[in-house]
Write an enzyme that holds these catalytic residues in place. Sequence first.
Site, mmCIF file in Angstrom:
data_model
loop_
_atom_site.group_PDB
_atom_site.id
_atom_site.type_symbol
_atom_site.label_atom_id
_atom_site.label_comp_id
_atom_site.label_asym_id
_atom_site.label_seq_id
_atom_site.Cartn_x
_atom_site.Cartn_y
_atom_site.Cartn_z
ATOM 1 N N SER A 150 66.032 52.221 72.058
ATOM 2 C CA SER A 150 67.302 52.490 72.736
ATOM 3 C C SER A 150 67.675 53.969 72.591
ATOM 4 C CB SER A 150 68.379 51.567 72.173
ATOM 5 O OG SER A 150 69.499 51.547 73.023
ATOM 6 N N ASP A 307 65.180 42.578 78.969
ATOM 7 C CA ASP A 307 66.107 43.698 78.781
ATOM 8 C C ASP A 307 66.587 44.173 80.144
ATOM 9 O OD1 ASP A 307 67.441 46.053 78.251
ATOM 10 O OD2 ASP A 307 65.845 46.956 77.052
ATOM 11 N N HIS A 340 68.014 43.427 75.519
ATOM 12 C CA HIS A 340 67.852 44.771 74.961
ATOM 13 C C HIS A 340 67.698 44.722 73.441
ATOM 14 C CE1 HIS A 340 68.111 49.074 74.789
ATOM 15 N NE2 HIS A 340 69.158 49.034 74.000
#
Lengths: 374, 374
Positions: A150, A307, A340
Amino acid sequence: MSEASGPRTLRIEGAFRLAGGRSLEGVDVAYETFGTLSPNGDNAVLVCHALSGDAHVATGPGLDGATCPGWWDSLVGPGLAIDTARYFVVCANVLGGCSGTTGPGSIDPETGNRWGLRFPLVTIEDMVDVEARLLDALGIERLLAVVGGSMGGMQALAWARRYPERTDAVIAAATTSRLGAQAIAFNEVGRSAIIADPRFAGGDYAPDAQPADGLAIARMVGHITYLSQDGMREKFGRRLRDREDHAFDFVSEFEVESYLAYQGRRFVERFDADTYLYMTKAMDYFDWQPPAGTDMPRFLVTSFTSDWLFPTAQAREIVRALLSRGAELTFAEIDSPYGHDAFLLETEQQGALIGAFLERILADRNRCAERRVS
Amino acid sequence: MSEASGPRTLRIEGAFRLAGGRSLEGVDVAYETFGTLSPNGDNAVLVCHALSGDAHVATGPGLDGATCPGWWDSLVGPGLAIDTARYFVVCANVLGGCSGTTGPGSIDPETGNRWGLRFPLVTIEDMVDVEARLLDALGIERLLAVVGGSMGGMQALAWARRYPERTDAVIAAATTSRLGAQAIAFNEVGRSAIIADPRFAGGDYAPDAQPADGLAIARMVGHITYLSQDGMREKFGRRLRDREDHAFDFVSEFEVESYLAYQGRRFVERFDADTYLYMTKAMDYFDWQPPAGTDMPRFLVTSFTSDWLFPTAQAREIVRALLSRGAELTFAEIDSPYGHDAFLLETEQQGALIGAFLERILADRNRCAERRVS
């Protein structure tokens, strides 16, 4: 010894110039290390944390000295993919954060007051510059790898562009080279909720009187984007909490409602509203191009099937950009229902990929070293 | 004459019993009609509006008498799919709404004060019961079709279950038989933002002093869920507004940010915060089963490829449930980049489907009538 250092702080003295044009007079970097740096300093792995993470990537002593678990215990530790018995793992709290590194909650040396929104906006590249200065201080000239998911993955990508000569490899998980309009929009909703909270007071709230409602709402929105639609259905469905039938009032009654409210409250206890603004803005600004030169690290890029915040299509954009520059890379889309958050939760597949990739990087480095010797 | 009635109100006298167990003493229904009811009353089409819609489905006189456009002008009008030159179109503001039909902004006859959150929670089925009473008053025994998208589609489905004998056909677009955890979660974020706004005052704000910040944030979240990720990328990308480069401050600078803020502000001007709570709760509660009997209307169920709020998988659940009861139905997934909003924006494909479906329903009804006569 392969031990955890516990929380440490490095002071970077002098003017620290930021991408936005402003400078900070001195920067504190809170960091932790795990494992032992080899005598020739060639076994270092830098882990970069995501929006709500911190330097405590693996189990070790916390601020009070007591041992506490880390946020990536499934991947970082003795015998794990990022093996602290072999690698020297470094993880720093990011610039602009709220866990010890200089940020909007720090004291502005000029005024003696908390910075608040007078703190300069920071970019992912600024975070990476701070990390580079930390490595200088630790005597690490070149990394074996820089790893992150991320926002941590953005830092890993920024490393590749900014210091390609300082790392053999880059591992970027569940990330993107630039946010799309939808992700910026979700960030803006979170920021709007914080700014609309009267306790926000233009960013000048007292540390013990945060805009808790606004920050909790920002976290609720964020949290939804970290999970997948199917994952949420499986985890919560339409189950009611502590009751058989609808209450016909406005109290949270679906399990997913109380779960989100709980996540919001818990986040407020450990995070800072101003920092939330700075972190989301740093992500919004991130707009990455691959390294320009020919001496490039090798890449492992991963995405996760469910995700939808940084979907596989965005990982493919990273891959295409890298291939167009002739980079050597491995790309894997990992099958996962966790959305995610999968980069935090998928142990087995992700661990196997990262572990094998690091082995290969290390083996190649050793082979080159042998050749140089012979 | 095939004219628009302009805003009208029907008073339903007496106790109106709600699904939650409470009753309302009298209900006002604000509605509009378009076109002319045939002498034998067999050409009526009921259109049900979505969360933020109202009775003004097509062009006609507004509250001030001046002609203004309707929210479904692309489908409802003379010569269009829902042809007001042939059909008598009825559209009512829903129970609990804020456009004339009794809702939390109405006066509680017992106290003489605005209801606020003392107004009983209403369900989609309650909305449908009000619509049925309106049709009674208009002399419409049986509809040609009931049509709606999103929350309007839920009403259409509820009609099929509750009054299967009162409609030949049901057209349900971009809808679901029950919200999943993610959709409930987004609704709860919106409610939390409204409730956290200090001006909300437990729902007892003055009509001219709404919790504007909270309602705007709720709308911003909702709006993101109405668009598709690709659609947002195409519409806004990462374009900045009125500038070439980043400002390095917290003023909205991406176009998508100012667009969302604008949508939020505009919504506050025309919508009511308490109603937002009631509407989202009615949707959360909706949990539909297909009609139990054998005398069932025919169905047209549509979904849109890029709708991730009520994706095609959820439309297929409706279809499977209907087929298991032997229903006669048409299902179409319409290719569109507009996300959930596609039911408001897709004119051509949607119009062709709905127009042809209504033609067929009408033709079959006429054939049956001829058979009965001969």
